[in-house]
Design a protein around this motif. Sequence first.
Motif, PDB file in Angstrom:
ATOM      1  N   LEU A   1       0.796  -1.223   0.000  1.00 54.91           N
ATOM      2  CA  LEU A   1       0.000   0.000   0.000  1.00 54.91           C
ATOM      3  C   LEU A   1       0.828   1.273   0.000  1.00 54.91           C
ATOM      4  N   GLY A   2       2.121   1.147   0.300  1.00 52.47           N
ATOM      5  CA  GLY A   2       2.949   2.341   0.379  1.00 52.47           C
ATOM      6  C   GLY A   2       2.730   3.129   1.657  1.00 52.47           C
ATOM      7  N   ILE A   3       2.135   2.494   2.671  1.00 54.17           N
ATOM      8  CA  ILE A   3       1.854   3.146   3.955  1.00 54.17           C
ATOM      9  C   ILE A   3       2.777   2.569   5.024  1.00 54.17           C
ATOM     10  N   LYS A   4       3.418   3.431   5.779  1.00 60.04           N
ATOM     11  CA  LYS A   4       4.279   2.989   6.868  1.00 60.04           C
ATOM     12  C   LYS A   4       3.427   2.782   8.112  1.00 60.04           C
ATOM     13  N   ALA A   5       3.021   1.552   8.344  1.00 61.05           N
ATOM     14  CA  ALA A   5       2.202   1.189   9.498  1.00 61.05           C
ATOM     15  C   ALA A   5       3.046   0.321  10.422  1.00 61.05           C
ATOM     16  N   VAL A   6       3.092   0.668  11.698  1.00 58.26           N
ATOM     17  CA  VAL A   6       3.988  -0.008  12.636  1.00 58.26           C
ATOM     18  C   VAL A   6       3.229  -0.450  13.885  1.00 58.26           C
ATOM     19  N   ALA A   7       3.736  -1.493  14.523  1.00 57.11           N
ATOM     20  CA  ALA A   7       3.117  -2.009  15.742  1.00 57.11           C
ATOM     21  C   ALA A   7       3.429  -1.126  16.945  1.00 57.11           C
ATOM     22  N   ALA A   8       4.620  -0.561  16.974  1.00 52.53           N
ATOM     23  CA  ALA A   8       5.044   0.304  18.077  1.00 52.53           C
ATOM     24  C   ALA A   8       5.482   1.651  17.522  1.00 52.53           C
ATOM     25  N   LEU A   9       5.054   2.725  18.182  1.00 50.38           N
ATOM     26  CA  LEU A   9       5.395   4.069  17.739  1.00 50.38           C
ATOM     27  C   LEU A   9       5.659   4.938  18.961  1.00 50.38           C
ATOM     28  N   ASP A  10       6.773   5.609  18.975  1.00 48.80           N
ATOM     29  CA  ASP A  10       7.168   6.459  20.102  1.00 48.80           C
ATOM     30  C   ASP A  10       7.187   5.677  21.413  1.00 48.80           C
ATOM     31  N   GLY A  11       7.508   4.380  21.325  1.00 46.90           N
ATOM     32  CA  GLY A  11       7.560   3.547  22.521  1.00 46.90           C
ATOM     33  C   GLY A  11       6.210   3.039  22.982  1.00 46.90           C
ATOM     34  N   ASN A  12       5.166   3.311  22.229  1.00 41.69           N
ATOM     35  CA  ASN A  12       3.817   2.872  22.599  1.00 41.69           C
ATOM     36  C   ASN A  12       3.379   1.675  21.768  1.00 41.69           C
ATOM     37  N   HIS A  13       2.702   0.724  22.418  1.00 44.31           N
ATOM     38  CA  HIS A  13       2.255  -0.506  21.765  1.00 44.31           C
ATOM     39  C   HIS A  13       0.965  -0.949  22.438  1.00 44.31           C
ATOM     40  N   LEU A  14      -0.028  -1.309  21.652  1.00 48.89           N
ATOM     41  CA  LEU A  14      -1.289  -1.787  22.215  1.00 48.89           C
ATOM     42  C   LEU A  14      -1.114  -3.171  22.836  1.00 48.89           C
ATOM     43  N   ASN A  15      -2.110  -3.602  23.598  1.00 51.17           N
ATOM     44  CA  ASN A  15      -2.007  -4.927  24.205  1.00 51.17           C
ATOM     45  C   ASN A  15      -2.041  -6.029  23.146  1.00 51.17           C
ATOM     46  N   THR A  16      -2.583  -5.725  21.961  1.00 49.75           N
ATOM     47  CA  THR A  16      -2.501  -6.645  20.833  1.00 49.75           C
ATOM     48  C   THR A  16      -2.695  -5.856  19.546  1.00 49.75           C
ATOM     49  N   THR A  17      -2.054  -6.305  18.486  1.00 52.48           N
ATOM     50  CA  THR A  17      -2.247  -5.696  17.166  1.00 52.48           C
ATOM     51  C   THR A  17      -3.099  -6.594  16.270  1.00 52.48           C
ATOM     52  N   TYR A  18      -3.434  -7.779  16.777  1.00 53.59           N
ATOM     53  CA  TYR A  18      -4.239  -8.741  16.029  1.00 53.59           C
ATOM     54  C   TYR A  18      -5.366  -9.188  16.939  1.00 53.59           C
ATOM     55  N   GLY A  19      -6.552  -8.678  16.684  1.00 49.31           N
ATOM     56  CA  GLY A  19      -7.661  -8.979  17.589  1.00 49.31           C
ATOM     57  C   GLY A  19      -9.003  -8.927  16.896  1.00 49.31           C
ATOM     58  N   ARG A  20     -10.029  -9.068  17.697  1.00 43.52           N
ATOM     59  CA  ARG A  20     -11.396  -9.091  17.192  1.00 43.52           C
ATOM     60  C   ARG A  20     -12.027  -7.712  17.362  1.00 43.52           C
ATOM     61  N   ILE A  21     -12.641  -7.209  16.290  1.00 46.89           N
ATOM     62  CA  ILE A  21     -13.270  -5.893  16.331  1.00 46.89           C
ATOM     63  C   ILE A  21     -14.787  -6.034  16.299  1.00 46.89           C
ATOM     64  N   GLY A  22     -15.460  -5.161  17.039  1.00 45.62           N
ATOM     65  CA  GLY A  22     -16.924  -5.162  17.060  1.00 45.62           C
ATOM     66  C   GLY A  22     -17.469  -3.803  16.658  1.00 45.62           C
ATOM     67  N   GLY A  23     -18.689  -3.777  16.199  1.00 46.75           N
ATOM     68  CA  GLY A  23     -19.305  -2.544  15.742  1.00 46.75           C
ATOM     69  C   GLY A  23     -19.696  -1.625  16.889  1.00 46.75           C
TER      70      GLY A  23
END
Length: 302
Positions: A125-147
């Motif tokens: 896609l040409g987009i720089k998407a990262v799991a951690a940014l400025d030392g911050n990281h979510l509890n998971t990057t692969y999860g279930r999303i709800g509406g």
Amino acid sequence: MLPYNINSSVLIEKARLHAERSSKKLQREFPHAVKKLEQLHLHLKDLRRHSAKILSGAVIAGGLVLGTPSIATTVTHLQHQQKAVSPADADQALHDKLAAIIPKTIGPLPPSQEQDISNSIQQTLGIKAVAALDGNHLNTTYGRIGGEQHLPRFLGDKISDHDALQVKGITAGRGAFGYFAPSRAQMTQEAEMNEKYYVAVQTLYLPNWNHDYKTLKDWYKFRKVLVVNPSTGKSVVAVVGDAGPAAWTGKHFGGSPEVMDYLKPYANKNNGAVLLFFIDDIENPIALGPVNGSEVQYLARK
């Protein structure tokens, strides 16, 4: 035909991104001026679209100016680096790359897999998407999303004020990061898009959330992220606009009606697996919404 095999669409796309960046800066720094333009029925989106048409003609008409060997060499080099692909091809390419990386079981991923996913997104896609940014990281990057429902954009906002998917309703209170605009009179196109394409993330489960609450809340507020449905390769650019959902729901993220309507990460229920990565674009050039929207040209590196 332009000399030196110049791909005018690449130049136009570069200029379009620059215009998008300038527009966002104008909205941030001079909201009152933007509001005045809107009162005169002059919307930035329409101005950018009109400018693009003028630019298209200018690039073609100015082709002879680019006859300078040094300029032509640079443009030709850029053309060799990049090629336009269709949105459907981009989705399929990302799907195929992710299928070879992500596990079947939903949950936290090791850093090596996250890096592979990040590389795949940038290559496709040409987009720089990262799991951690400025030392911050979510509890998971692969999860279930709800509406989720719509969020009030300002005090007094009603579902009838929203232009789409009103059937999804609106929450009684504002999101965890506050209103998107101070008042109805101060609503901007940027605020409208932030609510339209928002996600909820589980900041409350971050190990340092209670200790660094103020700093982290400011950092996460309207933070731009990329949400990908790995089963289709479709992706959308959104902002963090709310917190949650609770762990007992079995979900890790929440998506606005527009996010869920586009990604459709579910079969029989209104939830499904997604990847959610931070977007590293310090100059803020990437627009919110579906990545393969009608105004986006994909540029994939060879």
